[in-house]
Scaffold this motif. Sequence first.
Motif, PDB file in Angstrom:
ATOM      1  N   UNK A 138      37.358  14.831  27.092  1.00 15.16           N
ATOM      2  CA  UNK A 138      38.113  13.620  27.431  1.00 15.16           C
ATOM      3  C   UNK A 138      39.218  13.920  28.433  1.00 15.16           C
ATOM      4  N   UNK A 139      39.676  15.171  28.495  1.00 13.07           N
ATOM      5  CA  UNK A 139      40.707  15.520  29.476  1.00 13.07           C
ATOM      6  C   UNK A 139      40.224  16.602  30.449  1.00 13.07           C
ATOM      7  N   UNK A 140      38.926  16.926  30.418  1.00 14.23           N
ATOM      8  CA  UNK A 140      38.373  17.905  31.341  1.00 14.23           C
ATOM      9  C   UNK A 140      38.934  19.300  31.166  1.00 14.23           C
ATOM     10  N   UNK A 141      39.104  19.723  29.926  1.00 13.55           N
ATOM     11  CA  UNK A 141      39.746  21.006  29.630  1.00 13.55           C
ATOM     12  C   UNK A 141      38.709  22.086  29.355  1.00 13.55           C
ATOM     13  N   UNK A 142      38.910  23.274  29.914  1.00 11.46           N
ATOM     14  CA  UNK A 142      38.041  24.418  29.654  1.00 11.46           C
ATOM     15  C   UNK A 142      38.476  25.072  28.342  1.00 11.46           C
ATOM     16  N   UNK A 143      37.626  25.019  27.353  1.00 11.06           N
ATOM     17  CA  UNK A 143      37.983  25.588  26.049  1.00 11.06           C
ATOM     18  C   UNK A 143      37.023  26.701  25.627  1.00 11.06           C
ATOM     19  N   UNK A 144      36.328  27.320  26.584  1.00 12.71           N
ATOM     20  CA  UNK A 144      35.362  28.357  26.214  1.00 12.71           C
ATOM     21  C   UNK A 144      36.011  29.487  25.423  1.00 12.71           C
ATOM     22  N   UNK A 145      37.171  29.972  25.878  1.00 17.05           N
ATOM     23  CA  UNK A 145      37.830  31.058  25.164  1.00 17.05           C
ATOM     24  C   UNK A 145      38.250  30.653  23.769  1.00 17.05           C
ATOM     25  N   UNK A 146      38.808  29.432  23.644  1.00 18.88           N
ATOM     26  CA  UNK A 146      39.217  28.944  22.319  1.00 18.88           C
ATOM     27  C   UNK A 146      38.011  28.748  21.405  1.00 18.88           C
ATOM     28  N   UNK A 147      36.906  28.275  21.963  1.00 17.80           N
ATOM     29  CA  UNK A 147      35.698  28.107  21.157  1.00 17.80           C
ATOM     30  C   UNK A 147      35.244  29.454  20.614  1.00 17.80           C
ATOM     31  N   UNK A 148      35.168  30.454  21.467  1.00 13.81           N
ATOM     32  CA  UNK A 148      34.719  31.778  21.031  1.00 13.81           C
ATOM     33  C   UNK A 148      35.673  32.386  20.009  1.00 13.81           C
ATOM     34  N   UNK A 149      36.975  32.304  20.293  1.00  8.64           N
ATOM     35  CA  UNK A 149      37.956  32.891  19.373  1.00  8.64           C
ATOM     36  C   UNK A 149      37.981  32.147  18.045  1.00  8.64           C
ATOM     37  N   UNK A 150      37.953  30.817  18.102  1.00 13.69           N
ATOM     38  CA  UNK A 150      38.055  30.019  16.887  1.00 13.69           C
ATOM     39  C   UNK A 150      36.848  30.167  15.983  1.00 13.69           C
ATOM     40  N   UNK A 151      35.654  30.164  16.564  1.00 13.53           N
ATOM     41  CA  UNK A 151      34.459  30.297  15.727  1.00 13.53           C
ATOM     42  C   UNK A 151      34.375  31.688  15.109  1.00 13.53           C
ATOM     43  N   UNK A 152      34.756  32.713  15.864  1.00 11.66           N
ATOM     44  CA  UNK A 152      34.752  34.055  15.297  1.00 11.66           C
ATOM     45  C   UNK A 152      35.751  34.150  14.154  1.00 11.66           C
TER      46      UNK A 152
END
Length: 239
Positions: A162-176
């Motif tokens: 919704x705000x065009x934010x890159x969250x790849x690093x947060x996705x990887x860190x959070x799921x781990x």
Amino acid sequence: MGDLGAYGSLLAYFDREVARVGAQATLENWLPRLVSGWVRFAFHPVIRLAYGIRFDVESEIVAGLAYLASAGPDPALQAFADGASYGDEPLSAPASLPLDEPFERRYNATVASGVLAERVVVVPDNRRRLAELSLAVFNDTQGFFALHMVTGTHALAVCADVIGMDTDGLLSAGLLAAYVTVGAPRYDPAAEPRPASIDDEHDAKLAFACADLARSLGSKAFKRAAQTYGDVRPGLFDQ
């Protein structure tokens, strides 16, 4: 921020902000500050916010932002996200911490322990591949927190888009971090969905997240999951 007791005050604040500048501007102003806390309280704050965004309900956007703010951002997880390396395969998770505590305490201990250091990896097609790994964990274990790894992944995608934010690093860190927090259960990455029935609310959330991710990611794995988990409540997505 970071005080669940402040939820009421934060609710009033975000209600005023949305009335003053609109939901989109409020999200653009606040999501980058808050999204690092997306795993907190088993993903529930970010899930609530995502439903408000997905169905364009301002009162739910306000409630979701207030919940996410009262849960608080997570600078430690953000640091792991910022330090993510790039590779072809996610690194294996460390052993989970032997703590008999509620999710939030175990999660905080996991992040603070440093076990995630140098283990957070962003891979090609990161969003789809990590979402499908989360789905495989649930397909195989059908664990309650594994379900929230799927619905939380969906929620992060909705909020980021919704705000065009890159969250790849947060996705990887959070799921781990979440996977370690729930005990790093063994699972088969090729596990297929099989009928599951937890309760009406969570069955609906799981089926909807799978259907939405099947569309947004073009994922055959999520399409099969949506068909299987949607069959628990026939007709749920006919509209």
